[in-house]
Design a protein around this motif. Structure first.
Motif, short mmCIF file in Angstrom:
data_model
loop_
_atom_site.label_atom_id
_atom_site.label_comp_id
_atom_site.label_asym_id
_atom_site.label_seq_id
_atom_site.Cartn_x
_atom_site.Cartn_y
_atom_site.Cartn_z
N SER A 3 0.81 -1.21 0.00
CA SER A 3 0.00 0.00 0.00
C SER A 3 0.85 1.26 0.00
O SER A 3 0.43 2.31 -0.50
CB SER A 3 -0.93 0.00 1.22
OG SER A 3 -0.17 -0.09 2.41
N SER A 4 2.05 1.20 0.59
CA SER A 4 2.93 2.37 0.60
C SER A 4 4.38 1.95 0.47
O SER A 4 4.77 0.85 0.87
CB SER A 4 2.74 3.18 1.89
OG SER A 4 3.19 2.44 3.01
N PHE A 5 5.16 2.82 -0.12
CA PHE A 5 6.58 2.61 -0.34
C PHE A 5 7.22 3.97 -0.12
O PHE A 5 7.41 4.74 -1.05
CB PHE A 5 6.78 2.14 -1.79
CG PHE A 5 7.83 1.08 -1.97
CD1 PHE A 5 7.49 -0.25 -2.02
CD2 PHE A 5 9.17 1.42 -2.13
CE1 PHE A 5 8.44 -1.24 -2.23
CE2 PHE A 5 10.13 0.45 -2.33
CZ PHE A 5 9.76 -0.89 -2.39
N ASN A 6 7.52 4.27 1.12
CA ASN A 6 7.90 5.63 1.49
C ASN A 6 9.30 5.66 2.10
O ASN A 6 9.63 4.82 2.93
CB ASN A 6 6.88 6.20 2.48
CG ASN A 6 7.23 7.60 2.93
OD1 ASN A 6 8.04 7.78 3.84
ND2 ASN A 6 6.61 8.60 2.32
N ILE A 7 10.10 6.63 1.69
CA ILE A 7 11.45 6.80 2.21
C ILE A 7 11.49 8.06 3.06
O ILE A 7 11.09 9.14 2.60
CB ILE A 7 12.48 6.92 1.07
CG1 ILE A 7 12.41 5.73 0.13
CG2 ILE A 7 13.89 7.08 1.64
CD1 ILE A 7 13.16 5.93 -1.17
N THR A 8 11.96 7.95 4.30
CA THR A 8 12.15 9.11 5.16
C THR A 8 13.62 9.16 5.57
O THR A 8 14.15 8.19 6.11
CB THR A 8 11.26 9.05 6.42
OG1 THR A 8 9.90 9.06 6.02
CG2 THR A 8 11.53 10.25 7.32
N PHE A 9 14.26 10.29 5.33
CA PHE A 9 15.67 10.47 5.67
C PHE A 9 15.78 10.94 7.11
O PHE A 9 15.33 12.04 7.45
CB PHE A 9 16.33 11.45 4.71
CG PHE A 9 16.43 10.92 3.31
CD1 PHE A 9 17.57 10.25 2.89
CD2 PHE A 9 15.37 11.06 2.43
CE1 PHE A 9 17.66 9.73 1.61
CE2 PHE A 9 15.45 10.54 1.14
CZ PHE A 9 16.60 9.87 0.74
N LEU A 10 16.38 10.12 7.95
CA LEU A 10 16.51 10.44 9.37
C LEU A 10 17.82 11.17 9.66
O LEU A 10 17.91 11.90 10.64
CB LEU A 10 16.43 9.16 10.20
CG LEU A 10 15.12 8.37 10.04
CD1 LEU A 10 15.22 7.04 10.76
CD2 LEU A 10 13.94 9.18 10.58
N GLY A 11 18.82 10.95 8.82
CA GLY A 11 20.10 11.63 8.99
C GLY A 11 20.81 11.70 7.66
O GLY A 11 20.90 10.70 6.94
N THR A 12 21.31 12.89 7.30
CA THR A 12 21.90 13.10 5.97
C THR A 12 23.31 13.66 6.04
O THR A 12 23.84 14.14 5.04
CB THR A 12 21.01 14.05 5.14
OG1 THR A 12 20.86 15.29 5.86
CG2 THR A 12 19.63 13.45 4.90
N ALA A 13 23.93 13.60 7.22
CA ALA A 13 25.29 14.13 7.38
C ALA A 13 26.32 13.06 7.03
O ALA A 13 26.03 11.87 7.00
CB ALA A 13 25.51 14.59 8.82
N SER A 14 27.54 13.51 6.79
CA SER A 14 28.65 12.57 6.64
C SER A 14 29.27 12.34 8.01
O SER A 14 28.55 12.10 8.98
CB SER A 14 29.66 13.10 5.61
OG SER A 14 30.12 14.39 5.96
N ALA A 15 30.57 12.43 8.14
CA ALA A 15 31.24 12.01 9.38
C ALA A 15 30.79 12.78 10.61
O ALA A 15 30.65 12.21 11.69
CB ALA A 15 32.75 12.12 9.22
N GLN A 16 30.55 14.07 10.47
CA GLN A 16 30.20 14.91 11.62
C GLN A 16 28.77 15.41 11.51
O GLN A 16 28.40 15.98 10.49
CB GLN A 16 31.15 16.10 11.73
CG GLN A 16 32.59 15.72 12.03
CD GLN A 16 33.47 16.95 12.16
OE1 GLN A 16 33.07 18.06 11.85
NE2 GLN A 16 34.69 16.75 12.64
N PRO A 17 27.97 15.23 12.56
CA PRO A 17 26.62 15.80 12.53
C PRO A 17 26.69 17.31 12.71
O PRO A 17 27.70 17.84 13.17
CB PRO A 17 25.93 15.13 13.72
CG PRO A 17 27.04 14.88 14.69
CD PRO A 17 28.25 14.56 13.85
N THR A 18 25.64 17.98 12.32
CA THR A 18 25.56 19.43 12.51
C THR A 18 24.21 19.76 13.15
O THR A 18 23.41 18.86 13.43
CB THR A 18 25.66 20.17 11.15
OG1 THR A 18 24.47 19.91 10.38
CG2 THR A 18 26.88 19.71 10.36
N SER A 19 23.95 21.02 13.35
CA SER A 19 22.67 21.42 13.93
C SER A 19 21.51 21.16 12.99
O SER A 19 20.35 21.15 13.41
CB SER A 19 22.70 22.90 14.31
OG SER A 19 22.93 23.70 13.15
N THR A 20 21.81 20.92 11.71
CA THR A 20 20.73 20.70 10.73
C THR A 20 20.80 19.33 10.06
O THR A 20 19.92 18.99 9.27
CB THR A 20 20.76 21.77 9.63
OG1 THR A 20 22.05 21.75 8.98
CG2 THR A 20 20.51 23.15 10.22
#
Length: 385
Positions: A3-20
């Protein structure tokens, strides 16, 4: 058909996370079930911040490689999903450790390269974590990997069911590491600084479009119920009272998603990934002279690409070139350097830079269907027309 095939990006950073941007993870919603691909630090917090993803619906996690920014969130996620507890005091009962409750649920499944099992087993042991249900880790072993790794030195965890060791096929891939009537998952090695795999999620063939007028005269002639059309649409063959056999409409390929981990060359997954509906490809660094104020004067496109490759990563142009090679219908860029902010939905400066990154990929891809992912962004993979 799902019924659904949905992608949600939970984290898009490389080695270091940022505030965004958080560390790497994405959720794939498949009907009522959720699978995660990679699980960087704070993934469970990102799940709570996302719409439509419930912790209790997560049943599988697929790890691309064992770098910390892709796996450090796995243990706390397990504890949250599986009603975990710390060490208990002898003689004091905790209902979460009741064996009857454990037996009634399907085990939580984790897939990943060699080292994943030892990481999970050791981490749970040395943090004294108890789980309220069972889990198992399936390792995708390269031909050079031993049959047993570091996990043999760590006692089996009380909640662990020993998973499979899955060897590469003769073509170097891992085919159908999971499959059911609706879905299959295969994997292939991709080149990075450490052993790394990419995953291909393939929906089973779905019913084609039905031309009712091809079937209706035969049904009416036999005074058969029109409800037979639903059986045909579901892919069943129908035999009418007069012996007429009605074949269902030809099925068409289901949806396909290719999810890559970190890579400077994903060529080994190209055959498995051909004609993907969505390709998710990293684009860690880009040469943005005159656009990104942090660009150094002595940099050039060639220098940035060579430096990015030397660290096991890709540029937007490399991602676009691979998307064109496998004829992907849509390209989503992911895994961005900390210098590229992820609030381009509200920040003009961030939007300007991310649009430039997307344009570099579009030029190499030869298509406008490029999206730069940001945290908590969701996209629906449409049913084939």
């Amino acid at each position: 058909m799902l019924s659904s095939f949905n992608i949600t990006f939970l984290g898009t950073a490389s080695a270091q996370p940022t505030s965004t941007r958080n560390h790497s993870s994405l959720a794939l919603r498949l009907g009522s079930e959720v699978w995660l691909f990679d699980c960087g630090e704070s993934t469970q917090r990102q799940i709570q911040a996302s719409k439509g993803i419930r912790m209790g619906k997560i049943r599988k996690v697929f790890i691309t490689h064992t770098h910390g920014d892709h796996i450090f969130g796995l243990l706390p996620l397990l504890a949250s999903c599986m009603n975990g507890a710390g060490g208990t005091i002898d003689g004091v009962d905790d209902p979460r450790t009741n064996s009857n409750e454990v037996e009634c649920s399907e085990p939580f499944e984790i897939y990943g390269p060699a080292g994943t099992r030892a990481f999970v087993r050791g981490g749970l042991r040395w943090t004294h974590t108890l789980l309220g249900s069972k889990y198992m880790v399936h390792e995708l072993l390269f031909n050079t990997d031993p049959d047993e790794g570091e996990e043999k030195t760590i006692p089996l965890h009380a909640s662990e069911i020993l998973g499979r060791n899955i060897r590469q096929n003769s073509d170097g891939n891992w085919t159908d590491i999971f499959h059911n009537p609706l879905l299959s998952v295969s994997a292939a090695p991709i080149l990075h600084s450490v052993p790394c795999v990419g995953y291909v999620v393939q929906e089973a063939p779905i019913p084609g479009k039905m031309d009712i007028m091809l079937y209706k005269p035969h049904i009416l002639r036999n005074k058969a119920p029109m409800s037979l059309l639903s059986k045909l649409q579901a892919g069943e063959m129908v035999t009418l009272p007069d012996g007429t056999i009605m074949e269902p409409p030809p099925r068409k390929p289901g949806r396909k998603i290719v999810i890559l981990g970190d890579t400077y060359d994903p060529s080994p997954i190209a055959t498995l990934g051909e004609d993907a509906d969505v390709l998710i490809h990293e684009a860690t660094n880009a040469y943005l002279s005159g656009i990104d104020p942090t660009t150094k004067e002595d940099e050039s496109e060639e220098l940035v690409e060579n430096r990015t490759k030397s660290r096991g990563h890709s540029t937007p142009q490399m991602a676009g070139t691979f998307a064109r090679r496998i004829r992907a219908k849509r390209l989503v860029l992911n895994h961005f350097s900390a210098r590229y902010r992820g609030d381009d939905d509200v920040s003009d400066e961030a939007r300007y830079i991310m649009e430039a990154i997307g344009n570099l990929a579009k030029q190499a891809y030869g298509s406008d269907k490029v999206t730069c992912a940001r945290d908590c962004m969701s996209l629906e993979v449409d049913k084939p027309s």
